[in-house]
Design a protein around this motif. Structure first.
Motif, short mmCIF file in Angstrom:
data_model
loop_
_atom_site.label_atom_id
_atom_site.label_comp_id
_atom_site.label_asym_id
_atom_site.label_seq_id
_atom_site.Cartn_x
_atom_site.Cartn_y
_atom_site.Cartn_z
N GLU A 1144 0.84 -1.21 0.00
CA GLU A 1144 0.00 0.00 0.00
C GLU A 1144 0.87 1.26 0.00
O GLU A 1144 0.65 2.19 -0.76
N LEU A 1145 1.90 1.26 0.88
CA LEU A 1145 2.73 2.46 1.01
C LEU A 1145 3.53 2.74 -0.26
O LEU A 1145 3.75 3.89 -0.63
N VAL A 1146 3.99 1.65 -0.92
CA VAL A 1146 4.85 1.82 -2.09
C VAL A 1146 4.07 2.44 -3.24
O VAL A 1146 4.63 3.05 -4.14
N GLN A 1147 2.73 2.31 -3.19
CA GLN A 1147 1.93 2.91 -4.27
C GLN A 1147 1.45 4.32 -3.90
O GLN A 1147 0.74 4.96 -4.66
N THR A 1148 1.83 4.77 -2.68
CA THR A 1148 1.33 6.06 -2.19
C THR A 1148 2.22 7.20 -2.67
O THR A 1148 3.44 7.08 -2.65
N ALA A 1149 1.58 8.31 -3.05
CA ALA A 1149 2.35 9.48 -3.49
C ALA A 1149 2.90 10.21 -2.27
O ALA A 1149 2.39 11.24 -1.86
N GLN A 1206 6.08 -3.23 -7.70
CA GLN A 1206 5.69 -1.90 -7.19
C GLN A 1206 6.92 -1.11 -6.74
O GLN A 1206 6.97 0.11 -6.86
N CYS A 1207 7.91 -1.83 -6.17
CA CYS A 1207 9.13 -1.17 -5.71
C CYS A 1207 9.80 -0.43 -6.84
O CYS A 1207 10.23 0.72 -6.69
N TYR A 1208 9.91 -1.11 -8.00
CA TYR A 1208 10.58 -0.48 -9.12
C TYR A 1208 9.81 0.75 -9.59
O TYR A 1208 10.41 1.77 -9.93
N SER A 1209 8.48 0.68 -9.59
CA SER A 1209 7.69 1.87 -9.98
C SER A 1209 7.95 3.00 -9.00
O SER A 1209 8.08 4.16 -9.38
N PHE A 1210 8.05 2.64 -7.72
CA PHE A 1210 8.24 3.67 -6.69
C PHE A 1210 9.61 4.33 -6.84
O PHE A 1210 9.76 5.54 -6.67
#
Length: 1326
Positions: A1144-1149, A1206-1210
């Motif tokens: 959840e946090l990794v997708q948060t702005a 998701q990590c890589y997107s973040f």
């Protein structure tokens, strides 16, 4: 019969053996046997007889061979019968050994069977003939072939069968030691040796305690062949079991009144002591054994027990092992304390694991056991004690200064380890006479030499030693006297501690006291300021504690006073004249200080009151001294203003101005002494008729002093600031000498005002006019303090703190009670004068808070009774009840008028006071918290509160504060007072620590906190941080917090939105407290909690690893049955929920900066721990070939599908945010903006976090590949190859760039910048 023997001997002496053979053939077997028996019993010529028989029985002939076998078969039981003399047996066995090799294979086999059968039925009573058995076995092994059953076996195989049958059969406990000794001479293969060792170790429990040490000795000799670890583990395991049994027996014995112990304690301890000696001796000779011994403890401290601790300490006496042993013990102790702390702080770990094994307890048990003559252990204990105290003692603060006021309770693992060292030494000192001298010497040496670091722990130990054994210390008083010689060079804190500690000794030893006085006199003239301060400290202590002194004045005492004289001294009634002479002499020494630096005078003024209270017969002398000193600075002319001369109070040196006379402290000391004396006289006046002259004299200066104080009050009220050469527009900065002088004057005048306020309040006896004067004094004080605040705030030099108030804690307590709770009708009118002055009430509260703060920081306060812990606590109780009443009974609405001002309201000050009191009580008086709470609204003569009552009491106050907080929250946001709410939350956190996590009150508390968090939606980051911290701290003690963290992460995500702006996040709100304003603060808090959970998971994996390593057999069974170990299951569940939360946090702005960096760090750590878990399963697969648990596979799948991508997107999001910022930074740089430098440094720091994270993800995947191969399960199917590489082509950006190529080049440039910067970082990392 005799004739036959003679004939045989005669023939054997002849030339030809043929006749001897013929003669022997003519004798029957029975005759031969009888002949051997008789000669053996008489002990005559038996050796010669047997030799002769062997001579006449050639092994080549069947008859000779049989006759030889017959001799063997008869002699063995004969030797075991116990009827023969020892020398005879030794002779016979020696002869038989020499001839064994001549026996034929079948004879040897028969003989060996005879031995085995005898052992099985337990006929090997004295084990003498067993010496022969190894020779038989060796001869057997050399045979080519032997018939066995229906077939044949080689000699070697036959021997193996024999040994197997022997070790598999039942042994008689009597012959265990003989068999062990015998096996030393038998060549054994490693499997046979292991089998044999197991057999012997199993026999331990069947033996009598007294037989254990010799068996241990033989076993250690046998271990030279191998199996060293097995032997040591077996011996230690046996004693560990015996200790546990003995302990249980003692426990149950006390409850059942059993008289008979199956294991007498002293006997067990002596046996253990002997066994330790044997093992240490063996280790000295065999270093391989020593290495094995230490290796077994290096992996985990779980195998330690009091016996093995004692053994380790004995081994430490061997020089080559000393360092290793202490490092090993140090590691075990600190790890044990850390683990205990981790377990106590987490309900999740408490439920998962059984009780904690405490290494500290084992060490203390070892000290207790060592009283049974374990001299070889005591030296190690002393070394260990000092090693722990040196390693884990308090460290010096910044600039080498000791941190003031040590906390009373050992909280951190290092403090606990240091405390353990002290306990070991204290117990050792009490129990063992030989080591006392050494302990004492080492403690005193450290006090003298460690001047750069704090020595509180050594002072505490020394003080404990003095209290526990003062008479023993007197025997080595010369060491203490030597230490005295260094007094004037030691730091003041050390001197104070040391003198307090030796106080009990000075009362019984004249020579010590004389030595000390000589040293103090010298110190009085020391060139060092600290030396003179030490002298003052020492003299004041002497005056305080010596009500009963020897009958000689100190100056007349010679150095050498015999012991008989000491006894006379102590027991004879002292004569008061000599006593007074002694005291007056000290006082005259102290008077010299009144012309020294302000610091020295200050110490004197702070100490006089305590001296007077303890030694009231010195009153006239002390008062005279103070009076004379005060008059120097008092203006006797009644018409002149001001009444005090400030000029002589300062001195100049070069262009610096210094304070010379702390006038306010002098006045304070005089006032307190005067008030106390008047109090005493008042209570004693009914029967005072003896010493008239003294009385008159005292009355004289008392009335004179009173007149002076009255006059000072009147004139101080009339005086304006200008009279003190102070002006509101004058300079008060600390940078110039004028400013410093003005500051000193202002502080002195303010102090005098305070002293007069206290004096007048007490003398006023609630008269209205006197109270009006008091308010006038206060107004002057207030005016001056406001100017100081205002002026010192303006200067470039940061403002100095408000000077410490000179009001005493006892007075503040009385004043607050009068202001808030005194409803006596007669006092109403006078008190209304004080109550109507809002500033005065606020001042009283702020001084109370200041005093409590000082108590919390240093453990004592200024002024009278400040050092007296019990009275201080009494004042705390009184103040708590007043502040509590004031806060709960007067609603803050009444104070709304003050709301517009920036400063805090009175309610807030009350709360601050309460918070400080509760914190102080928990730190300084941990056992008295219950008493504090129960005293708040109860009469004093109540019985001591019991446990349930205490919880109820505590919860009653918790409910009061909960109600107050709820009231705060139920108003609108504009009426919400954030500071007050934060204070309430802090108070709730402090009080909730007193609740047991198993109680229903605790559950109510946590339910309430969750409810508040769910319903409060105020946008106040500071308040929400406090509330969430409280929630986390409670949750951890209730159950695992991962579920809570997941819900909070979902809330943060829905509040801050997604990193992909096109994605609409599902709106969810579990906790209303998370909103746009508070989300970032919450995210940081959540991440710190995630870190805490990762700590626990990491700890569990490490623990599981060490268990797997130590018991490979046990865990393989569990894996095969398909059940998953509870620890592994818990780890998988915790990590599973954490991964979902982090997803959840990794997708948060998140905002760029701290929050992003912290998240990247936590992610890196998560992958590192996942890697550790994978390595653990690789180890499991390698040793046990079990299948991977389904839960673990799910976890790997979750990490691949939900987190890695998701990590890589973040990472891309974080970098794009930062690098665009970076471009702007470059432009600003040219303008030389300082802020920008910090930002770019931050950027560099950040780009270091990203490569670290990528590296840990790749490590994780690397080990997953290894595990996939080992376990034959394809775990990599869930992993996608990363796109966050050195070269990143963002398709969308590329299209946009191509389209806009004509218009602008910028996007591609920024893309280039991004590409070029990242590889550099990567390369540097690799």
């Amino acid at each position: 019969m005799k004739g036959e023997i003679d004939k045989i001997l005669l023939l054997s002496g002849g030339d030809s053996t043929a006749e001897l053979q013929t003669y022997l053939s003519s004798l029957k077997n029975d005759q031969l046997i009888t002949m051997i028996t008789n000669s053996a019993l008489k002990g005559r010529k038996v050796g010669a007889t047997i030799k002769a028989i062997f001579e006449g029985s050639p092994p080549s002939s069947t008859e000779g061979s049989n006759r030889r076998l017959l001799v063997y078969q008869h002699c063995i039981p004969l030797c075991e019968s116990g009827n023969l003399q020892t020398e005879v047996v030794a002779d016979i066995i020696g002869l038989l050994m020499l001839e064994t090799h001549t026996l034929s294979g079948p004879s040897l086999a028969q003989l060996a069977s005879l031995f085995v059968d005898a052992i099985k039925v337990g006929k090997m009573g004295n084990g003498k003939s067993l010496e022969l058995f190894p020779t038989v076995l060796t001869a057997l092994a050399a045979c080519e072939v032997l018939s066995y059953g229906k077939g044949e076996l080689s000699g070697e195989e036959y021997k193996k069968q024999l040994i197997n049958s022997l070790c598999s059969s039942r042994w008689d406990p009597q012959c265990v030691i003989h068999l062990t000794t015998m096996f030393r001479d038998v060549p054994l293969s490693s499997e046979e040796l292991q089998f044999l060792m197991e057999k012997i170790l199993r026999m331990f429990t069947k033996l009598d305690l007294q037989e254990i040490p010799p068996l241990v000795y033989q076993l250690l000799l046998l271990s030279a062949k191998g199996c060293k670890k097995q032997v040591l583990d077996g011996i230690i395991g046996y004693f560990k079991e015996q200790d546990i049994r003995q302990e249980e027996e003692q426990k149950h014995g006390e409850s059942l009144d059993l008289e008979v112990e199956s294991i007498p304690q002293d006997q067990l301890r002596h046996v253990e002591g002997t066994a330790i000696l044997h093992i240490v001796f063996a280790i000295r000779l065999d270093h391989e054994l020593g290495r094995e011994f230490l290796k077994s403890f290096k992996t985990s401290y779980g195998d330690l027990c009091p016996f093995s601790v004692a053994l380790l300490l004995s081994v430490a006496r061997i020089q080559r092992y000393e360092e290793q042993v202490f490092d090993l013990l140090k590691g075990a102790i600190i790890k044990s304390f850390k683990d205990e702390q981790l377990q106590q702080g987490s309900k999740f770990l408490q439920d998962l694991l059984p009780g904690h094994c405490s290494v500290a307890q084992m060490i203390l048990d070892t000290v207790k056991n060592s009283v049974f003559g374990w001299d070889h252990v005591t030296q190690g204990l002393v070394q260990l004690g000092f090693f722990l105290m040196d390693t884990f003692g308090p460290k010096p603060g910044p600039f080498g200064k000791a941190i003031e006021g040590s906390a009373t309770v050992a909280r951190t693992p290092t403090q606990q380890a240091c405390k353990l060292g002290g306990q070991v030494l204290l117990q050792g000192f009490k129990m063992h006479e030989p080591i006392r001298g050494e302990i004492l010497e080492q403690v005193l040496n450290r006090l003298v030499t460690k001047t750069a670091s704090p020595v509180n722990h050594y002072l505490d130990l020394f003080s404990d030693i003095v209290i526990s054994a003062p008479m023993i210390l007197l025997e080595s008083s010369s060491k203490v006297t030597e230490t005295f010689d260094h007094l004037s060079y030691l730091p003041l804190a050390t001197v104070q501690g040391l003198l307090k500690a030796v106080q009990p000794l000075l009362k019984v030893s004249m020579s010590l006291k004389d030595a000390l006085i000589l040293v103090l006199r010298k110190a009085m003239f020391s060139s060092q300021l600290d030396g003179r301060k030490s002298a003052v400290t020492g003299f004041l202590l002497l005056l305080k504690n010596f009500k009963v002194l020897g009958s000689l004045a100190a100056s007349q005492c010679s150095q050498t006073v015999s012991s008989s004289q000491i006894q006379v001294d102590v027991h004879s009634r002292y004569n008061s004249a000599a006593n007074e002479a002694f005291c007056l002499e000290i006082l005259s020494s102290l008077r010299r200080c009144l012309s020294q630096q302000a610091d020295v005078r200050l110490m004197l003024y702070e100490g006089f009151y305590d001296v007077l209270r303890r030694n009231s017969q010195l009153a006239s002398s002390i008062m005279q001294t103070l009076f004379t000193q005060l008059r120097r600075y008092y203006e006797p002319e009644q018409d002149l203003l001001p009444p005090v001369k400030l000029e002589p109070c300062i001195t100049a040196h070069g262009d610096q101005v210094y304070l010379q006379e702390p006038l306010a402290h002098l006045a304070s000391c005089t006032v307190h002494c005067l008030l106390w004396l008047q109090n005493v006289r008042r209570s004693a006046s009914p029967n005072a008729d003896d010493s008239d002259n003294d009385e008159d004299e005292e009355e004289g200066y008392q009335s004179e002093l009173q007149t002076i104080l009255e006059s000072m009050t009147k004139r101080m009220i009339k005086s304006e600031m200008e009279d003190f050469e102070l002006d509101k527009s004058a300079e008060f900065s600390m940078g110039s000498s004028v400013g410093v002088k003005n500051n000193i004057y202002a502080v002195l005048v303010m102090g005098v005002y305070e002293v007069l306020m206290e004096y007048n309040f007490i003398k006023a006896n609630y008269s209205k006019s006197r109270f009006e004067e008091l308010v006038q004094l206060f107004n002057h004080y207030h005016k001056l303090s406001e100017i100081l605040k205002e002026k010192s705030g303006k200067g470039r030099v940061p403002s100095h703190k408000t000077p410490r108030s000179l009001l005493s804690l006892g007075f503040i307590s009385t004043l607050l009670t009068a202001l808030f709770r005194d409803s006596t009708q007669s006092k109403e009118e006078a008190l209304s004068v004080l109550r109507s002055s809002g500033e005065f009430v606020r001042y009283a509260l702020s001084v109370a808070v200041q005093k409590i703060q000082q108590l919390e920081d240093t453990g004592h306060t200024d002024g009278p009774d400040g050092q007296n812990a019990d009275r201080t606590f009494r004042f705390l109780c009184d103040m708590t009840s007043v502040l509590m009443w004031r806060y709960t009974n007067i609603p803050s609405v009444v104070e709304e008028a003050g709301k517009k001002e920036k400063r805090s309201s009175l309610s807030q000050l009350c709360l601050e006071g309460l918070l400080r009191i509760f914190t102080t009580c928990q730190q300084r008086y941990p056992d008295k918290m219950a008493q504090l709470l129960s005293n708040m609204d109860m009469p004093e003569d109540d019985p001591e509160p019991d446990d349930g009552n205490v919880t109820e009491m505590n919860f009653f106050y918790i409910r009061q504060f909960q109600r107050a907080l709820f009231t705060q929250l139920s108003g609108g946001e504009e009426e919400f007072n954030s500071k007050e709410a934060q204070l309430l939350v802090s108070i709730l956190s402090v009080l909730s620590r007193q609740l047991k996590s198993s109680s229903k009150q605790f559950v109510q508390m946590i339910t309430w906190t969750v409810k508040i968090c769910k319903e409060t939606s105020f946008e106040d980051p500071a308040f929400s941080k406090g509330l969430l911290l409280l929630l986390f701290n409670l949750q951890v003690l209730y159950k695992s917090p991962v579920g809570l963290l997941l819900e909070l992460c979902q809330d943060i995500h829905s509040q801050l939105g997604d990193i992909d702006q096109d994605v609409e996040v599902e709106k969810q709100s579990h906790f209303a407290i998370v909103n746009m304003k508070t989300a970032t603060t919450t995210a940081l808090l959540v991440l710190s909690q995630v870190d805490r959970v990762l700590d626990e998971v990491d700890w569990l994996i490490a623990r599981r690893k060490s268990h797997t390593a130590s018991d490979k057999s046990g865990s393989s069974e569990a894996t095969q049955t398909g059940e998953q170990d509870p620890m592994e299951k818990a780890v998988a569940l915790q990590l599973g929920t954490l991964l979902t939360a982090l997803n959840e946090l990794v997708q948060t702005a998140l905002l760029s900066g701290t929050c992003t960096i912290t998240l990247l760090r936590v992610l890196r750590r998560t992958y590192t721990i996942l890697t550790t878990l994978v390595k653990y399963y690789i180890q499991v697969c390698a040793t046990q070939h079990g299948t991977l648990p389904a839960r673990f596979e799910k976890l790997v799948k979750l990490s691949g599908t939900h987190l890695t991508t998701q990590c890589y997107s973040f990472i891309t999001y974080a970098q794009s945010g930062e690098f665009s910022g970076g471009g702007a930074d470059d432009k600003k740089k040219k303008r030389g903006n300082e802020v920008n430098a910090a930002a770019s440094a931050k950027l560099l720091r950040e780009t270091k976090v990203i490569p670290d994270l990528i590296f840990s993800i790749e490590q994780y995947e690397k080990y997953l590949i290894t595990l996939s191969k080992k376990s034959k399960v394809n775990l990599m199917q869930y992993m996608k190859l990363s796109t966050s590489r050195d070269f990143r082509i963002n398709a969308a950006t590329l299209d946009a760039a191509l389209q806009e190529q004509d218009n602008s080049q910028e996007p591609t440039e920024s893309q280039d910048a991004e590409e070029t910067q990242e590889p550099k970082q990567k390369k540097r990392k690799q």
